[in-house]
Enzyme design. Sequence first.
Site: not given
Length: 330
Positions: A27, A32, A34, A149, A186
């Site tokens: 999104m 890091e 991603h 995960q 996040s």
Amino acid sequence: MTTTLLRTAGELHARARVGRRAVVMTMGALHEGHATLIRTAREIAGPDGEVVVTVFVNPLQFGAGEDLDRYPRTLDADLKIAEDAGADAVFAPSVDEVYPGGEPQVRISAGPMGERLEGTSRPGHFDGMLTVVAKLLHLTRPDIALYGQKDAQQLALIRRMVRDLNFGVDVVGVPTVREDDGLALSSRNRYLKPQERRTALALSRALFAGRDRHAAQEALRARAREVPATQARAEALSALGESRAAADAHAVAKALPGAPSAVRAAARLILDDAARQEPPLALDYLALVDPTDFHEIDDDFTGEAVLAVAARVGTTRLIDNIPLTFGAAS
């Protein structure tokens, strides 16, 4: 390598396919975590394959009062991160491109698993997530799709959808990436004020406390199985610093494997303490579940499990989890 920005499915479908296509769905607001997904996709696809990163803030995943409007949109920075990590293309469609007729009337249902944990806290979230994942899988037509995960329930539901509905794609889970202080990466971490971040560290510390308790109990179990004589078993347990357990080695030897209740209790102590901090941590859930259906496990459970937590600090909601394996009783 120059990463190509694509805005429409037509542009994506016009690209020549050589080798396998690996897709990383995001999104945006890339970090890091991603980048690790993209680098892993690059390794799997190989030099002759193609890595496509999708950037789409899906309105179906946000419920009333959630942070759709303030969710960060940083496409220029996302392109740079994707390029540095080895992506061939970024597919960043508009809402009209993904939902050309407005909100879809036909959607994917997450079923009973989607009503637990995150589904209880965020009704309808997983239906919206699976619907857009299904659409993006059709639009991008990958051979491989990679997901983090950290979103364990999301990953489990995507795997279930792919299996139940016969999607022709391999789903790969990539381990959670953490910041130096242990906080799971996040896009929402940027919302935390310094004091809130200190409180938020209780999420990972609780998980690590549960993991440490699990490891200690598994070590006790292993030692108890290795030492046949009751007195010798007691001495072995005592050497591990478990004097009370050593007082009745036979009971320890027959104890339930890994004691999930003890794992939950160790994690809960950390979270209860954080609830008394300023600012406080408001716990949503702490759960130790079977990753195949996200039911809470019993104390006689053996196999793979997930210790998961969700909480709010200030106005920011965070989730985290770690995998654990409970061994078989002797």
